[in-house]
Design an enzyme around this catalytic site. Structure first.
Site, short mmCIF file in Angstrom:
data_model
loop_
_atom_site.label_atom_id
_atom_site.label_comp_id
_atom_site.label_asym_id
_atom_site.label_seq_id
_atom_site.Cartn_x
_atom_site.Cartn_y
_atom_site.Cartn_z
N ARG A 253 -0.82 113.33 2.33
CA ARG A 253 -2.16 113.35 2.91
C ARG A 253 -2.08 113.36 4.44
O ARG A 253 -2.86 114.02 5.11
CB ARG A 253 -2.92 112.11 2.47
CG ARG A 253 -4.21 111.90 3.21
CD ARG A 253 -4.78 110.53 2.92
NE ARG A 253 -6.10 110.38 3.49
CZ ARG A 253 -6.39 109.51 4.46
NH1 ARG A 253 -5.45 108.73 4.93
NH2 ARG A 253 -7.61 109.43 4.92
N ASP B 287 -7.32 103.11 0.70
CA ASP B 287 -7.84 103.18 -0.67
C ASP B 287 -7.17 102.16 -1.58
O ASP B 287 -7.70 101.80 -2.63
CB ASP B 287 -7.64 104.59 -1.25
CG ASP B 287 -8.78 105.52 -0.88
OD1 ASP B 287 -9.87 105.01 -0.55
OD2 ASP B 287 -8.58 106.74 -0.90
N HIS C 200 -5.01 103.90 -5.81
CA HIS C 200 -4.86 105.29 -5.39
C HIS C 200 -3.45 105.63 -4.93
O HIS C 200 -3.20 106.74 -4.48
CB HIS C 200 -5.85 105.61 -4.26
CG HIS C 200 -7.25 105.80 -4.75
ND1 HIS C 200 -7.88 104.89 -5.57
CD2 HIS C 200 -8.14 106.83 -4.57
CE1 HIS C 200 -9.11 105.33 -5.85
NE2 HIS C 200 -9.27 106.51 -5.26
N HIS D 253 1.27 118.07 -43.74
CA HIS D 253 -0.16 117.85 -43.99
C HIS D 253 -0.71 118.94 -44.89
O HIS D 253 -1.06 120.02 -44.41
CB HIS D 253 -0.92 117.84 -42.66
CG HIS D 253 -0.39 116.83 -41.69
ND1 HIS D 253 0.76 117.04 -40.96
CD2 HIS D 253 -0.85 115.61 -41.34
CE1 HIS D 253 0.99 115.97 -40.21
NE2 HIS D 253 0.04 115.09 -40.42
N HIS E 55 -4.20 113.88 -46.29
CA HIS E 55 -3.96 114.27 -44.89
C HIS E 55 -2.48 114.44 -44.57
O HIS E 55 -2.05 115.53 -44.20
CB HIS E 55 -4.58 113.26 -43.93
CG HIS E 55 -4.11 113.41 -42.52
ND1 HIS E 55 -4.72 114.25 -41.63
CD2 HIS E 55 -3.05 112.87 -41.87
CE1 HIS E 55 -4.05 114.21 -40.48
NE2 HIS E 55 -3.04 113.38 -40.60
N ASN F 59 -14.76 117.16 -42.11
CA ASN F 59 -14.36 116.68 -43.45
C ASN F 59 -14.51 115.17 -43.61
O ASN F 59 -14.17 114.62 -44.66
CB ASN F 59 -12.94 117.13 -43.78
CG ASN F 59 -11.89 116.52 -42.85
OD1 ASN F 59 -12.19 115.65 -42.04
ND2 ASN F 59 -10.66 116.99 -42.97
N GLU G 72 -9.85 115.82 -14.86
CA GLU G 72 -8.45 116.16 -14.60
C GLU G 72 -7.73 116.66 -15.85
O GLU G 72 -6.93 117.59 -15.79
CB GLU G 72 -7.69 114.96 -14.03
CG GLU G 72 -8.14 114.50 -12.65
CD GLU G 72 -9.36 113.58 -12.71
OE1 GLU G 72 -9.81 113.22 -13.82
OE2 GLU G 72 -9.86 113.23 -11.62
N GLY H 78 -0.97 119.90 -31.31
CA GLY H 78 -0.46 118.76 -32.07
C GLY H 78 -1.09 117.50 -31.51
O GLY H 78 -1.71 116.74 -32.24
C1 LIG Z 1 -3.65 112.67 -29.38
C2 LIG Z 1 -3.24 112.39 -30.79
N1 LIG Z 1 -3.38 111.17 -31.30
C3 LIG Z 1 -2.98 110.90 -32.55
C4 LIG Z 1 -2.40 111.86 -33.32
C5 LIG Z 1 -1.90 111.54 -34.72
N2 LIG Z 1 -2.80 112.18 -35.70
C6 LIG Z 1 -2.48 113.32 -36.30
S1 LIG Z 1 -3.76 113.91 -37.24
C7 LIG Z 1 -4.72 112.59 -36.84
C8 LIG Z 1 -6.14 112.44 -37.29
C9 LIG Z 1 -6.47 113.24 -38.44
O1 LIG Z 1 -7.84 113.37 -38.55
P1 LIG Z 1 -8.55 114.71 -38.22
O2 LIG Z 1 -8.36 115.07 -36.83
O3 LIG Z 1 -9.92 114.58 -38.72
O4 LIG Z 1 -7.74 115.75 -39.08
P2 LIG Z 1 -7.83 115.98 -40.66
O5 LIG Z 1 -7.06 114.89 -41.31
O6 LIG Z 1 -9.25 115.97 -41.03
O7 LIG Z 1 -7.17 117.30 -40.82
C10 LIG Z 1 -4.04 111.72 -36.00
C11 LIG Z 1 -4.63 110.46 -35.51
C12 LIG Z 1 -2.28 113.15 -32.76
N3 LIG Z 1 -1.75 114.17 -33.40
N4 LIG Z 1 -2.72 113.39 -31.50
MG LIG Z 2 -10.95 115.09 -40.35
#
Ligand SMILES: Cc1ncc(C[n+]2csc(CCOP(=O)(O)OP(=O)(O)O)c2C)c(N)n1
Ligand SMILES: [Mg+2]
Length: 702
Positions: free
Chosen positions: A551, A500, A504, A43, A291, A215, A443, A144
């Site tokens: 429990r 429950d 649950h 990226h 990206h 952005n 949670e 990540g």
């Molecule tokens: C929980 C999760 N879902 C999906 C992804 C895959 N993913 C990586 S970056 C991104 C979105 C990028 O948009 P943004 O957060 O705005 O980052 P930017 O491109 O602006 O740096 C996604 C969906 C991930 N890393 N984590």
């Molecule tokens: Mg973004």
């Protein structure tokens, strides 16, 4: 313009500070572009946009000594938009940050070398795709999965406030560090980010600063198709101080905003930073194309031209940039650490016990006498619930280990995970020394915050019902990946909360957690196994543990008749054998089903059938024993085996083999009193004895 002629890279005379700032920022940008281009994956756009921010934070603001990446009072930096990892690899490299090993020894070699950056995303490189704690020194948290970093940072901020409260003394600000987090649209869209922001606002964590990369771009394009809320209003609503920097290239404004953060008391700070993804790229700036894919050789060249960077060089780090980082974060961090080290030595002579605690904690060691006074539960057919035993044990341990703390997601009274001794207190804005954390019904943020607490070297637990682990799972997974000794206290581990109903009642949770590398799952069978489980868990330094506790009351086994609960430390052990040993059938179970197997065993013995009962509280621990030990518990020639567990049968065949039988769950549960459920789903001794007999080809004798 050729490389040698470039005024910024190879200036004939001394450069101004402004030029050096720009050169350093462009160096982060070009390293990021080159690394992604070389790897043909990654990226580039966000590192290009956020280079000025990360540069300002590191080289002008953060108190971090590149010579000692684990100095306890360092400011923490979390890159919650972990996909922009090249930002981190660049600053770790340019600041000359040194590596630390798993034994907390500071090594001379770089945390991230230029060679690592050239080998970005390749096997063995210290510049992997996303920040990985425990793999690269200087990474404060694995990120990540979007939202995890911001949520983890809330635990870090709680930890800082707690540490300051316990250890600081007049004239001895031992802990006064801050937590900086860079995050993206994804972190703001993920639910866990909202849970965490709500909690941080409630707790008034003014040591916490999130900088949001506004952005307007995510993978699927412009965020106008997905994300149009008023985020400033949202954070104001959470009780944060909200600032805005309208130009991500304006490093003075960035520094000013960070200064406002420092001066803001009583609430966390949220800085909205308007940026342009892929900044400087003539064809990709402000597009989703910047990206997640390399810019392309030609676009890299054009972008370098835009930056005034020699177009034909790759991975160029001008000496002036290294020197500028050395004069910035290097000098400032080094001085801050040496001042702190002197302060800490004076503190050590004045408060030796407190200093010892800090030393122990840093190495993840336990204080002398940490297991003093752990209860021994007498045999009792009525017994005690796993959760109750757990509560008693936790309270003893927390009194012996001052930095053991935790809480539950609004289920303190049900999980019995409350610390109730005198002085335990609650962690709230006015009482940051409290040992009980109230996470509310959050949670996921709880589990991430527990990670943040553990990253800050506290021993932390989080509690809820086992079923709601599903709401916490991504953070538990990172706990295992980060090799953190976190403790998840999960009660209502099976159908024990009968009425429950199936929403649950966990079914697949145990199997799925057992599949998670590094996570130690324990399901103790009685109160004394609960004690042994905690004894085992407390000594872990690099693995998280998950306790699945009942429990309902479980009979406390008579350990003078059956084997000692200390066998838990080997994951599984022979609890009961026929006279003289040499069983013909093995009954193996965990948790509440162990005493059921004991009942079946007694019946079988009375019939002259030689059965063995194996208590198997932890597959994970058992798998780490020698083959000889495992064979002694489950002799290969005894193939008549029955496993019993109130959970998915998935995976038990590895212990019962092809000819064995499993009594477990193949459907969801149902809403009814426990006794009826046990009958309906076949968790009764008669079913076990019947299967045992069938397996060895015997009929019932009476
Ligand atoms: C929980 C999760 N879902 C999906 C992804 C895959 N993913 C990586 S970056 C991104 C979105 C990028 O948009 P943004 O957060 O705005 O980052 P930017 O491109 O602006 O740096 C996604 C969906 C991930 N890393 N984590
Ligand atoms: Mg973004």
């Amino acid at each position: 313009m050729s490389a040698t002629a470039n005024p910024l890279v190879n200036s004939p005379g001394p450069m101004t500070n402004g030029q050096l700032d720009q050169l350093s920022i462009n160096c982060i940008r070009t390293l990021s572009m080159d690394a992604v281009q070389q790897a043909k994956s990654g990226h580039p756009g966000t590192p290009m946009a956020l280079a000025p921010l990360v540069y300002t934070l590191w080289n002008r603001v953060m108190r971090f000594d590149p010579q000692d990446a684990i100095w306890p009072n360092r400011d923490r930096f979390v890159l919650s938009n972990g996909h922009a990892s090249m930002l981190l690899w660049s600053v770790l490299h340019l600041s000359g940050t040194r590596a630390v090993n798993a034994e907390y020894e500071r090594l001379g070699q770089p945390a991230v070398s230029l060679e690592d950056i050239r080998r970005f995303r390749q096997l063995g490189s210290k510049a992997p795709g996303h920040p990985e704690y425990h793999w690269v020194s200087g990474v404060e948290a694995t990120t990540g999965p979007l939202g995890q970093g911001v949520a983890t940072s809330v635990g870090m901020a709680i930890a800082q406030a707690w540490l300051a409260n316990r250890y600081n003394r007049p004239d001895f600000e031992i802990f006064d560090y801050d937590i900086y987090v860079v995050c993206s649209d994804g972190c703001m869209m993920e639910g866990v980010g909202s849970e965490a922001a709500s909690l941080a606002g409630h707790l008034a964590l003014d040591n916490l600063c999130w900088i949001y990369d506004n952005n307007h771009i995510s993978i699927d394009g412009n965020t106008r198709i997905t994300f149009t809320e008023d985020i400033a209003a949202r954070f104001l609503g959470y009780g944060w101080n909200v600032l805005r920097v309208g130009d991500a290239n304006d490093i003075d404004r960035i520094e000013h905003a960070l200064d406002v953060f420092h001066k803001t008391k009583g609430r966390p700070t949220f800085i909205i930073l308007d940026s342009h993804i892929g900044y400087g790229s003539p064809h990709k700036q402000d597009t989703a194309a910047a990206h997640g894919e390399p810019l392309g050789e030609e676009e890299v060249r054009l972008t370098k031209r835009d930056y005034g960077w020699p177009e034909d060089t790759k991975f160029l780090v001008p000496n002036a940039v290294r020197a500028h980082f050395a004069a910035g974060i290097g000098a400032r961090g080094g001085q801050a650490r040496s001042r702190w080290t002197q302060l800490f030595e004076a503190y050590r002579s004045k408060y030796p016990e407190l200093a010892t605690e800090i030393d122990l904690m840093q190495r993840r060691e336990l204080p002398a006498g940490w297991d003093r006074g752990l209860p021994v539960f007498p045999a009792d057919p009525k017994g005690i619930a796993g959760r109750d035993a757990s509560g008693k044990v936790l309270n003893v341990l927390a009194q012996n280990i001052p930095w053991l703390l935790g809480g539950s997601a609004d289920l303190a009274s049900s999980t019995k995970a409350a610390l109730t001794f005198d002085g335990a207190g609650s962690f709230e804005p006015e009482t940051p020394g409290g040992r009980n954390l109230h996470f509310g019904v959050r949670e996921h943020a709880m589990a991430a915050a527990v990670n943040g607490l553990a990253l800050s070297k506290l021993r932390a637990f989080g509690a809820t019902f086992l079923i709601f682990s599903d709401y916490a799972r991504p953070a538990i997974r990172l706990s295992a990946m980060m090799e953190l000794p976190t403790i998840f206290v999960f009660t209502h581990d099976a159908m024990g909360d009968g009425e429950d109903g199936p929403t649950h009642q966990p079914v697949e949770q145990l199997a799925s957690f057992r599949a998670e590398p590094g996570l130690v799952v324990l399901r103790p069978c009685d109160a004394n196994e609960v004690v042994e489980a905690y004894r085992y868990v407390m000594q872990l330094r690099h693995e998280p543990a998950l306790l699945a506790l009942s429990r309902q009351p479980l009979p406390t086994l008579d350990r003078s008749k059956y084997a000692s609960a200390s066998g838990l430390a080997r994951g599984a052990y022979v609890l009961a054998d026929p006279p003289g040993g040499k069983p013909e059938v093995i009954l193996v179970a965990s948790g509440s089903e162990v005493s059921l197997c004991i009942d079946a065993h007694e019946d079988l013995l009375a019939e002259g059938i030689r059965s063995r009962v194996v208590s198997m509280p932890s597959w994970d621990i058992f798998e780490h024993q020698t083959q000889a030990y495992r064979d002694s518990v489950l002799p290969p020639d005894v193939t008549a085996r029955v496993a019993v567990e109130q959970a998915s049968t998935f995976g038990w065949d590895r212990y019962v083999g092809r000819s064995g039988r499993v009594i477990g769950m193949k459907t969801f549960g149902a809403s009814a009193p426990l006794k009826e459920l046990q009958r309906k789903f076949g968790f009764k001794p008669e079913r076990v004895t019947e299967m045992a007999r069938a397996l060895i080809g015997k009929r019932k004798t009476n």
